[in-house]
Design an enzyme around this catalytic site. Structure first.
Site, PDB file in Angstrom:
ATOM      1  N   HIS A 124       0.825  -1.201   0.000  1.00 54.81           N
ATOM      2  CA  HIS A 124       0.000   0.000   0.000  1.00 54.81           C
ATOM      3  C   HIS A 124       0.863   1.257   0.000  1.00 54.81           C
ATOM      4  O   HIS A 124       1.729   1.411   0.864  1.00 54.81           O
ATOM      5  CB  HIS A 124      -0.905  -0.020   1.229  1.00 54.81           C
ATOM      6  CG  HIS A 124      -1.816   1.166   1.316  1.00 54.81           C
ATOM      7  ND1 HIS A 124      -1.766   2.048   2.352  1.00 54.81           N
ATOM      8  CD2 HIS A 124      -2.790   1.610   0.477  1.00 54.81           C
ATOM      9  CE1 HIS A 124      -2.679   2.987   2.171  1.00 54.81           C
ATOM     10  NE2 HIS A 124      -3.308   2.745   1.043  1.00 54.81           N
ATOM     11  N   HIS A 149     -12.640  10.244  -3.357  1.00 52.03           N
ATOM     12  CA  HIS A 149     -13.307   8.959  -3.213  1.00 52.03           C
ATOM     13  C   HIS A 149     -14.607   8.897  -3.973  1.00 52.03           C
ATOM     14  O   HIS A 149     -15.191   7.822  -4.109  1.00 52.03           O
ATOM     15  CB  HIS A 149     -13.571   8.683  -1.727  1.00 52.03           C
ATOM     16  CG  HIS A 149     -12.313   8.568  -0.933  1.00 52.03           C
ATOM     17  ND1 HIS A 149     -12.246   8.812   0.401  1.00 52.03           N
ATOM     18  CD2 HIS A 149     -11.057   8.265  -1.311  1.00 52.03           C
ATOM     19  CE1 HIS A 149     -11.019   8.642   0.825  1.00 52.03           C
ATOM     20  NE2 HIS A 149     -10.274   8.310  -0.206  1.00 52.03           N
ATOM     21  N   ARG A 224     -13.670  15.208  22.740  1.00 47.17           N
ATOM     22  CA  ARG A 224     -13.569  15.234  24.205  1.00 47.17           C
ATOM     23  C   ARG A 224     -14.910  15.692  24.763  1.00 47.17           C
ATOM     24  O   ARG A 224     -15.244  16.872  24.725  1.00 47.17           O
ATOM     25  CB  ARG A 224     -12.446  16.185  24.653  1.00 47.17           C
ATOM     26  CG  ARG A 224     -12.347  16.346  26.184  1.00 47.17           C
ATOM     27  CD  ARG A 224     -11.915  15.043  26.849  1.00 47.17           C
ATOM     28  NE  ARG A 224     -11.705  15.188  28.281  1.00 47.17           N
ATOM     29  CZ  ARG A 224     -12.509  14.676  29.211  1.00 47.17           C
ATOM     30  NH1 ARG A 224     -13.607  14.018  28.846  1.00 47.17           N
ATOM     31  NH2 ARG A 224     -12.220  14.810  30.497  1.00 47.17           N
ATOM     32  N   CYS A 271      -6.425  19.184  24.107  1.00 48.35           N
ATOM     33  CA  CYS A 271      -6.911  18.827  25.428  1.00 48.35           C
ATOM     34  C   CYS A 271      -5.781  18.999  26.443  1.00 48.35           C
ATOM     35  O   CYS A 271      -4.610  18.708  26.148  1.00 48.35           O
ATOM     36  CB  CYS A 271      -7.394  17.380  25.435  1.00 48.35           C
ATOM     37  SG  CYS A 271      -7.954  16.803  27.057  1.00 48.35           S
ATOM     38  N   TYR A 407      -8.832  20.943  35.702  1.00 47.44           N
ATOM     39  CA  TYR A 407      -7.908  21.606  34.786  1.00 47.44           C
ATOM     40  C   TYR A 407      -7.047  22.624  35.523  1.00 47.44           C
ATOM     41  O   TYR A 407      -6.988  23.794  35.182  1.00 47.44           O
ATOM     42  CB  TYR A 407      -8.676  22.245  33.632  1.00 47.44           C
ATOM     43  CG  TYR A 407      -9.306  21.200  32.743  1.00 47.44           C
ATOM     44  CD1 TYR A 407      -8.557  20.576  31.747  1.00 47.44           C
ATOM     45  CD2 TYR A 407     -10.627  20.795  32.927  1.00 47.44           C
ATOM     46  CE1 TYR A 407      -9.116  19.584  30.956  1.00 47.44           C
ATOM     47  CE2 TYR A 407     -11.190  19.817  32.138  1.00 47.44           C
ATOM     48  CZ  TYR A 407     -10.432  19.209  31.154  1.00 47.44           C
ATOM     49  OH  TYR A 407     -10.978  18.224  30.375  1.00 47.44           O
TER      50      TYR A 407
END
Length: 561
Positions: A124, A149, A224, A271, A407
């Site tokens: 490939h 595609h 998330r 994140c 956080y």
């Protein structure tokens, strides 16, 4: 020919129908682009399966048409499937899913047909690792990422038709949906993502796809979530803006589109827990064990938060100061609350958006549609999705995502929250400079004396551009300066998106193992710490240590003699 195919019954179909089912070509890795919308010259599609059109757009591929045809050529026992009606075995999706390794055979499905691409995998053009992301799965979602595609015909379609071994069972029942499950109506997700959780969905971009394009396609943008994706009727959506120093207003999507200038911002969102898995090797942390795929880049379209606040009466930073406004809170329809400093919100160079578009289309529900906050250069959680309320305030937002432990960065010596005054710890806003190696992959083997071609990305919070990336093949004793690519020409103090890099590094003479590492320096000349041990924290946030991988050097034949 069917003796090795496992449980099957048979169905008669026309070979012409089999060819018609495979109409979307497959892409290999293309050159990176810096356009603001997703382009088509990338390898994300390459993952989609055995039919790569990489040879059509990658002039540097050395794999010849002949070798690809040979890899996919039918065996003599298959030759009678080329003409007339053919008896194909019928498989369930579960049968296909079991064929996801070279040892078991690599099968994929597409539009009701089953294909064995095992012999093609090693040839490939996009590489074995990328095509294996589709093993045992439907390649349709991979193909739909890029417009190539949709092109009928061509060599890729021809190759896929030769590899057809069966059809999916048309009588197989659809999966049952438990409508009492709050996640039952969540969007369908791309199978190429690496899922840490499904309820709520938390998924990162795999290594093989992370740098295929400078702009991440919407389908492959990391996910998330803290709750189910809310179902919101855009025609009934209303945004409430209120708080200290402004007059309350309510806006719908039409108001936002018609009353305010449209603005586009291309930004990387990361994140706070990205690369947490590396911290966990030192000591366990709390949270999802992200690799370094919990970040993505998109071009968002919408209106400046600053313009909306000006419209509601907050004319300038001095007005906010006089009114005692220090924070702008975002309250999501899903219940999440977070806030940013008012200075960022009102900065004419801060580029904070209320976004209703993503990469040229309406903002998908998965990523916050119909409206989300986009806070360039700030940790992902401040980029609140499904924003329903904006509040100007003297204080930060309530809740665990702003004032709790979720956080906030803690000292390496804190291993328990007992006795810790959590609210006194600064909430994460801007993030530190970071970088990562995407190629080669950990564990790859090189010939003695062979130069190591490496590539990766670098990014720094606060819009601080990348001025240099250094790469070492001996653990940091000597360094090679990388060439900066896509993203390198962003304004140095508004470089919201990542920068790609590449480097050729000499293999250390006599080495049997290569300790490859990289570190980035931003425009403020902040650089990365040497190791993650020194910045470990119990929440596993802001890991920006040098990224390191181990490579192998093959034994020299001369030495064996």
């Amino acid at each position: 020919m069917f003796g090795r195919l496992g449980r099957a019954r048979y169905l008669v179909v026309g070979y012409g129908g089999a060819r018609a089912a495979a109409t979307r070509p497959q892409l290999g890795r293309g050159d990176h682009t810096t356009t603001s919308l997703p382009t088509v010259t990338t390898v994300v599609a390459a993952v989609g399966g055995a039919l790569s059109a990489a040879w059509a757009i990658q002039h540097h591929n050395t794999l010849s048409r002949a070798s690809m045809e040979e890899a996919s050529a039918p065996s003599s026992s298959d030759a009678d499937t080329n003409d007339g009606d053919t008896e194909y075995p019928v498989y369930r999706r579960l049968d296909v899913a079991e064929h996801d390794t070279i040892e078991k055979g690599v099968w994929v499905t597409y539009e009701g047909s089953v294909y064995d691409i095992t012999t093609f995998v090693v040839n490939h053009p996009g590489g074995k690792n990328k095509i294996m992301l589709a093993a045992g799965k439907d390649i349709g979602p991979f193909w739909r990422v890029y417009q190539q595609h949709q092109r009928p015909g061509g060599l890729p379609t021809e190759l896929l038709a030769r590899m057809k071994i069966g059809v999916l069972d048309p009588s197989e029942p659809a999966p049952n949906v438990d409508m009492s499950d709050p996640y039952a109506l969540d969007p369908t997700r791309h199978p190429g993502l690496l899922f840490h959780n499904n309820k709520p969905a938390n998924a990162e971009v795999p290594l093989e796809l992370l740098m295929d394009q400078w702009i991440t396609p919407n389908e492959l943008f990391f996910i998330r979530h803290h709750h189910p994706v809310p179902i919101i009727d855009p025609t009934k959506f209303r945004l409430s803006v209120s708080g200290v120093g402004i007059k309350p207003i309510v806006l719908d999507l039409e108001d936002l589109r018609e009353r305010f200038p449209r603005k586009e911002v291309t930004t990387t969102i990361q994140c706070g827990g990205n690369r947490r898995a590396e911290f966990n090797k030192t000591r366990p942390t709390s949270g999802i064990g992200w690799g370094f795929g919990a970040m993505s880049t998109a071009t968002f379209g919408g209106v400046l938060l600053r313009d909306v606040l000006l419209y509601s009466g907050m004319l300038r930073p001095e007005t906010a100061e006089d009114a005692g406004v220090h924070h702008v809170q975002f309250i999501s329809i899903d219940g999440l609350m977070a806030s940013i400093p008012v200075q960022k919100a009102l900065d004419m160079y801060g580029d904070v958006l209320l976004a209703y578009e993503m990469n040229g289309v309406d903002l998908p529900p998965e990523h916050g549609g119909p409206l989300r906050a986009v806070v360039p250069g700030h940790v992902g959680v401040r980029n609140v999705k499904w924003v329903g309320k904006i509040v100007t305030s003297a204080v930060e937002a309530e809740g665990p995502w702003q004032r709790g432990i979720s956080y906030k960065g803690f000292s390496p010596n804190i291993t328990s929250f007992e006795g810790v005054d959590v609210e006194s710890i600064q909430s994460i806003q801007e993030q530190p400079v970071t970088s990562a190696i995407i190629e080669p992959h950990a564990g790859d083997t090189f010939e003695p004396g062979q130069a190591i071609d490496a590539c990766g990305f670098a990014w720094s919070g606060g819009g601080r551009g990348i001025v240099r990336v250094d790469v070492s093949a001996d653990g940091g004793k000597t360094w090679t300066t990388a060439k900066l690519l896509d993203g390198a020409t962003q304004p140095p103090n508004r470089a919201w998106a990542w920068t790609f890099w590449e480097a050729e590094i000499p293999c250390p003479p006599g080495a049997t193992e290569v300790h490859l590492c990289c570190k980035a320096t931003d425009v403020s000349y902040n650089s990365q710490p040497e190791n993650s041990e020194s910045i470990w924290n119990i929440r596993g946030l802001n890991n920006n240590a040098w990224h390191r991988i181990e490579l192998h050097v093959a034994e020299d034949d001369d030495d064996e003699e």
